[in-house]
Design an enzyme around this catalytic site. Sequence first.
Site, PDB file in Angstrom:
ATOM      1  N   ARG A  96       0.832  -1.209   0.000  1.00  0.00           N
ATOM      2  CA  ARG A  96       0.000   0.000   0.000  1.00  0.00           C
ATOM      3  C   ARG A  96       0.869   1.263   0.000  1.00  0.00           C
ATOM      4  O   ARG A  96       1.995   1.265   0.509  1.00  0.00           O
ATOM      5  CB  ARG A  96      -0.921   0.009   1.220  1.00  0.00           C
ATOM      6  CG  ARG A  96      -0.153   0.282   2.495  1.00  0.00           C
ATOM      7  CD  ARG A  96      -1.096   0.506   3.658  1.00  0.00           C
ATOM      8  NE  ARG A  96      -0.365   0.909   4.828  1.00  0.00           N
ATOM      9  CZ  ARG A  96      -0.400   0.265   5.994  1.00  0.00           C
ATOM     10  NH1 ARG A  96      -1.138  -0.827   6.142  1.00  0.00           N
ATOM     11  NH2 ARG A  96       0.284   0.720   7.026  1.00  0.00           N
TER      12      ARG A  96
ATOM     13  N   TRP B  90       6.490  -1.433   2.222  1.00  0.00           N
ATOM     14  CA  TRP B  90       6.917  -2.827   2.084  1.00  0.00           C
ATOM     15  C   TRP B  90       7.441  -3.303   3.417  1.00  0.00           C
ATOM     16  O   TRP B  90       8.276  -2.665   4.050  1.00  0.00           O
ATOM     17  CB  TRP B  90       7.941  -3.004   0.966  1.00  0.00           C
ATOM     18  CG  TRP B  90       9.055  -2.017   0.900  1.00  0.00           C
ATOM     19  CD1 TRP B  90       9.872  -1.599   1.905  1.00  0.00           C
ATOM     20  CD2 TRP B  90       9.493  -1.325  -0.279  1.00  0.00           C
ATOM     21  NE1 TRP B  90      10.794  -0.705   1.438  1.00  0.00           N
ATOM     22  CE2 TRP B  90      10.589  -0.523   0.110  1.00  0.00           C
ATOM     23  CE3 TRP B  90       9.086  -1.342  -1.622  1.00  0.00           C
ATOM     24  CZ2 TRP B  90      11.262   0.287  -0.809  1.00  0.00           C
ATOM     25  CZ3 TRP B  90       9.764  -0.544  -2.513  1.00  0.00           C
ATOM     26  CH2 TRP B  90      10.834   0.260  -2.104  1.00  0.00           C
TER      27      TRP B  90
ATOM     28  N   ASP C  38      -6.517  -2.073   8.744  1.00  0.00           N
ATOM     29  CA  ASP C  38      -5.765  -3.090   7.998  1.00  0.00           C
ATOM     30  C   ASP C  38      -6.507  -4.415   7.816  1.00  0.00           C
ATOM     31  O   ASP C  38      -7.634  -4.580   8.285  1.00  0.00           O
ATOM     32  CB  ASP C  38      -4.420  -3.304   8.721  1.00  0.00           C
ATOM     33  CG  ASP C  38      -3.263  -3.271   7.755  1.00  0.00           C
ATOM     34  OD1 ASP C  38      -3.337  -3.984   6.738  1.00  0.00           O
ATOM     35  OD2 ASP C  38      -2.291  -2.539   8.007  1.00  0.00           O
TER      36      ASP C  38
HETATM   37  C1  LIG Z   1      -4.660  -5.775  -0.761  1.00  0.00           C
HETATM   38  C2  LIG Z   1      -3.294  -6.150  -0.260  1.00  0.00           C
HETATM   39  C3  LIG Z   1      -2.503  -5.209   0.368  1.00  0.00           C
HETATM   40  C4  LIG Z   1      -1.234  -5.519   0.825  1.00  0.00           C
HETATM   41  N1  LIG Z   1      -0.485  -4.568   1.442  1.00  0.00           N
HETATM   42  C5  LIG Z   1       0.780  -4.846   1.809  1.00  0.00           C
HETATM   43  C6  LIG Z   1       1.598  -3.818   2.354  1.00  0.00           C
HETATM   44  O1  LIG Z   1       1.186  -2.688   2.537  1.00  0.00           O
HETATM   45  N2  LIG Z   1       2.880  -4.141   2.686  1.00  0.00           N
HETATM   46  C7  LIG Z   1       3.398  -5.382   2.506  1.00  0.00           C
HETATM   47  O2  LIG Z   1       4.576  -5.605   2.792  1.00  0.00           O
HETATM   48  N3  LIG Z   1       2.627  -6.393   2.002  1.00  0.00           N
HETATM   49  C8  LIG Z   1       1.328  -6.143   1.654  1.00  0.00           C
HETATM   50  N4  LIG Z   1       0.542  -7.131   1.130  1.00  0.00           N
HETATM   51  C9  LIG Z   1       1.075  -8.497   1.044  1.00  0.00           C
HETATM   52  C10 LIG Z   1       2.054  -8.677  -0.099  1.00  0.00           C
HETATM   53  O3  LIG Z   1       1.553  -8.102  -1.280  1.00  0.00           O
HETATM   54  C11 LIG Z   1       2.337 -10.148  -0.357  1.00  0.00           C
HETATM   55  O4  LIG Z   1       2.847 -10.704   0.822  1.00  0.00           O
HETATM   56  C12 LIG Z   1       3.282 -10.394  -1.511  1.00  0.00           C
HETATM   57  O5  LIG Z   1       3.529 -11.764  -1.634  1.00  0.00           O
HETATM   58  C13 LIG Z   1       4.584  -9.669  -1.356  1.00  0.00           C
HETATM   59  O6  LIG Z   1       5.351  -9.895  -2.522  1.00  0.00           O
HETATM   60  P1  LIG Z   1       6.929 -10.033  -2.438  1.00  0.00           P
HETATM   61  O7  LIG Z   1       7.231 -11.325  -1.730  1.00  0.00           O
HETATM   62  O8  LIG Z   1       7.366 -10.064  -3.856  1.00  0.00           O
HETATM   63  O9  LIG Z   1       7.433  -8.871  -1.707  1.00  0.00           O
HETATM   64  C14 LIG Z   1      -0.744  -6.835   0.673  1.00  0.00           C
HETATM   65  C15 LIG Z   1      -1.543  -7.792   0.057  1.00  0.00           C
HETATM   66  C16 LIG Z   1      -2.805  -7.464  -0.408  1.00  0.00           C
HETATM   67  C17 LIG Z   1      -3.639  -8.516  -1.063  1.00  0.00           C
END
Ligand SMILES: Cc1cc2nc3c(=O)[nH]c(=O)nc-3n(C[C@H](O)[C@H](O)[C@H](O)COP(=O)(O)O)c2cc1C
Length: 479
Positions: free
Chosen positions: A171, A184, A279
């Site tokens: 987000r 992240w 959240d």
């Molecule tokens: C709607 C939504 C919002 C998300 N927001 C966040 C966030 O703000 N920060 C975060 O680290 N992961 C967030 N996530 C989870 C990550 O997108 C997810 O764990 C993803 O696998 C991370 O990808 P990566 O491993 O390539 O970093 C969110 C997931 C969804 C479905």
Amino acid sequence: MKFKDLRQFISFLEEKRELLTVKVPVDPELEITEIADRMIKSSGPALFFEEVKGAHFPLIINLFGSFKRAAWALGVDDFKDLPDKVTRLIPHTPPSGFLEKIGFLFKFKELSDFQPKKVDAAPVQEVIGEPDFTALPVLKCWPHDGGRYITLPLVITKDPQTMVQNVGMYRMQIFDEKTAGMHWHPYHDGARHYRLYQEMGKRMEVAVALGGDPATIYSATAPVPPGIDEIFLAGFLRGEGVEVVKSAGVDLWVPAQAEFILEGYVERGEVRREGPFGDHTGFYSGADDYPVFHLTSITRRKNPVYPATIVGRPPMEDYFMGKATERLFLPLIKLFLPEVFDINMPGEGVFHNCLITSIKKAYPGQTRKVASALWGMGQMMLTKVIIVVDAEVDVQNCSEVAWKVLSNVDPERDIFFQRGPLDVLDHATGTPGYGSKVGIDGTKKGRGEGYTRSWPDEATMSGEIKRFVDHRWKEYGFE
Ligand SMILES: Cc1cc2nc3c(=O)[nH]c(=O)nc-3n(C[C@H](O)[C@H](O)[C@H](O)COP(=O)(O)O)c2cc1C
Ligand SMILES: [Mn+2]
């Protein structure tokens, strides 16, 4: 079933009567959340808001908010077909060694059909827009949120050593026209890349795609192992590589069929207070310092649609995205843990709080081995409660699980604790991101586990009597 872009999916949903259009002006502050929340909680359709107050573009929400829509988004007709899609990839004699298995996962990369297709011209570059976040219909989701948040962004970054890109959904809180928070979490790939740039003393280029075909949007949320670009998963789900184009302003490949690309950078060392935010957990996550995204340019379609979601008390739209992940990744979990029969991450556990798994137990202590392995596997490291039951228990039926676990557990013997990383969204632990986890062994016990009595049989009726009663049912005077 595959969709070229977001608008094709929107038209498809409209045809299937899975989308409603709202023509009157609505407020992106709180009003859309309340409408969308009611729709999700009543299994309602996706919503297209034609006119969002103060913004130049329409907004779509609740795209993935049912099993049916999530299935379509990922290229199958029925949600139940998701595991098969992945199982078909796995050879009949799966690799046996641990390293071979890892290598097998990497083959995702070599399946050339799913390679992203590089194109020169892209719809998402039709218009060079003003680099201004405030033109977008960005939502303020909950009353005490720290501001407005882009909630469905595909954050694209590149590993500076391997040059492999990553797509993650993190987000973004809008601070002003040109800056936003980059939320992240430390264990995610965007943050890992950022640390690498920090070590090199370099600023990091970032592109954020909004929209794209639904499989691409989903893939940003999937727990793809680090080092593999999520765009391959999207290509695999679609059965055809995703079209990518060189971003106009930064050195990254971005989905050509997206609605918007926000281009910019994250400066090393720079952080700003982000949050609070209502959240996934259904609670506000507190404010904390996160890196800052600087917007340098926007490219977009001529008539772009802004995609959004809301999170909050489950079930929300992300429940269905997470369930899709559960189904797609189950065959891969089984590759490493063949004794695993099924898993269920109930919505109430918001994924990281609870995982129930059924196993074919063959030796003493296997339950603890499975729990430990899951705690060591990718994002499942964040799981707070792992419940293990025997294979005959239907883990999708929480009532059955509760009955079996509550009956079978000798608490002192069968409940085991562990400390380790937790989701930073977990508010129960005293130290953010670190705390205790629990494993609950709800399986039958045998002598090897110190159980010297004989385990009782379940009281069930014989088939013969059941058939007999079926046969006489009407005779008793019942309908
Ligand atoms: C709607 C939504 C919002 C998300 N927001 C966040 C966030 O703000 N920060 C975060 O680290 N992961 C967030 N996530 C989870 C990550 O997108 C997810 O764990 C993803 O696998 C991370 O990808 P990566 O491993 O390539 O970093 C969110 C997931 C969804 C479905
Ligand atoms: Mn990743």
